[in-house]
Design a protein around this motif. Structure first.
Motif, short mmCIF file in Angstrom:
data_model
loop_
_atom_site.label_atom_id
_atom_site.label_comp_id
_atom_site.label_asym_id
_atom_site.label_seq_id
_atom_site.Cartn_x
_atom_site.Cartn_y
_atom_site.Cartn_z
N ARG A 1 0.84 -1.20 0.00
CA ARG A 1 0.00 0.00 0.00
C ARG A 1 0.87 1.24 0.00
O ARG A 1 1.83 1.34 0.76
CB ARG A 1 -0.92 0.06 1.23
N GLU B 1 -2.09 -1.30 -3.63
CA GLU B 1 -3.19 -0.39 -3.33
C GLU B 1 -2.64 1.02 -3.23
O GLU B 1 -1.64 1.27 -2.57
CB GLU B 1 -3.82 -0.79 -1.99
N GLU C 1 -3.94 4.23 -1.74
CA GLU C 1 -5.06 4.75 -0.96
C GLU C 1 -4.57 5.22 0.40
O GLU C 1 -3.53 4.79 0.89
CB GLU C 1 -6.12 3.66 -0.78
N LYS D 1 -8.64 4.88 5.21
CA LYS D 1 -9.80 4.31 4.54
C LYS D 1 -9.75 2.79 4.60
O LYS D 1 -8.70 2.18 4.45
CB LYS D 1 -9.85 4.77 3.09
N ASN D 2 -10.92 2.19 4.81
CA ASN D 2 -10.99 0.74 4.90
C ASN D 2 -11.50 0.10 3.61
O ASN D 2 -11.48 -1.11 3.48
CB ASN D 2 -11.89 0.32 6.06
N ARG E 1 -10.80 -1.01 0.40
CA ARG E 1 -9.61 -1.28 -0.39
C ARG E 1 -9.85 -2.46 -1.33
O ARG E 1 -9.72 -3.62 -0.94
CB ARG E 1 -8.42 -1.58 0.51
N GLN F 1 -8.07 -3.66 -3.78
CA GLN F 1 -6.91 -4.51 -4.01
C GLN F 1 -6.64 -5.44 -2.83
O GLN F 1 -6.21 -6.58 -3.01
CB GLN F 1 -5.68 -3.64 -4.29
N SER G 1 -3.07 -1.09 8.03
CA SER G 1 -4.07 -0.12 8.46
C SER G 1 -3.72 0.36 9.86
O SER G 1 -3.09 -0.34 10.63
CB SER G 1 -5.45 -0.74 8.48
#
Length: 218
Positions: free
Chosen positions: A10, A46, A48, A52-53, A55, A57, A81
């Protein structure tokens, strides 16, 4: 049976995704963790925000791991996260996942790190809002002064980011150290756990029993 992995990466911005900034470091961590490239079954990237949850990918990576009977592999826990509820939901999904920076972490340890990370994010946000409200109450005009040069803005941002990172890491290390101490760990064991988790002292050194003791007394 040899473990097979589905790497998930990410990056926070589209610019990072296009330039490879951040992504290359994560890929290097995965390559160092998995000796045989044949164990890696593709990869999912990802772009992002960590707040934010939603996702797609990550959901795709989970589905791929489930279909292949593979383990989801993340370079660093904070790349997954900073939302504790999201970590727990993934933990309870039935998909095995491992973080390169915490390969021996169990369910309890992952939960503790997730709670600490979320708490730090919430506290940083609250401190920022409180500071801005206090400045506004004193009559200060919020925003960037017209005479502030791009170079000054960039330097100020770099300093704030470095201070926030150092402060956050030390607070997280202190909280984790106290949790481990409450569980009966010795200073040497706590130092080892912090070092294995990628934490360093304010001077960038590995933790020793004496530096752990100073950390716990703060």
């Amino acid at each position: 049976m040899t473990t097979r992995y589905i790497p998930y990466y990410r990056v926070s911005t589209a610019r990072q995704g296009q330039s490879g900034l951040g992504l290359e470091a994560q890929q290097a961590a995965v390559r160092a963790f998995v000796a045989n490239p044949a164990q890696l079954l593709g990869e999912f990237v990802e772009v992002e925000s960590g707040k934010k949850n939603q996702r797609p990918q990550l959901l795709a990576a989970i589905a791929a791991a489930r279909a292949a009977g593979a383990t989801l592999l993340i370079a660093k826990l904070d790349r997954l996260s900073r939302n504790a509820g999201f970590i727990f939901a993934l933990r309870d999904s039935g998909i095995a996942f491992v973080c390169c920076d915490m390969p021996d972490a169990n369910t309890l340890t992952v939960g503790l790190f997730a709670v600490i990370a979320q708490h730090e994010r919430e506290m940083i946000s609250k401190r920022t809002k409180d500071a801005l409200a206090a400045k506004k109450a004193r009559g200060a005009v919020l925003g960037t002064p017209a005479n502030m040069t791009p170079a000054a803005i960039a330097k100020s941002l770099a300093i704030r980011q470095e201070n926030a990172r150092t402060n956050q890491q030390n607070q997280q290390a202190a909280r984790l150290g106290k949790l481990l101490q409450a569980q009966g760990h010795t200073l040497q064991q706590i130092a080892q756990e912090l070092n294995d988790g990628g934490y360093r002292t304010r001077r960038g050194q590995h933790f020793l029993p004496m530096s752990v003791l100073r950390l716990l007394k703060r």
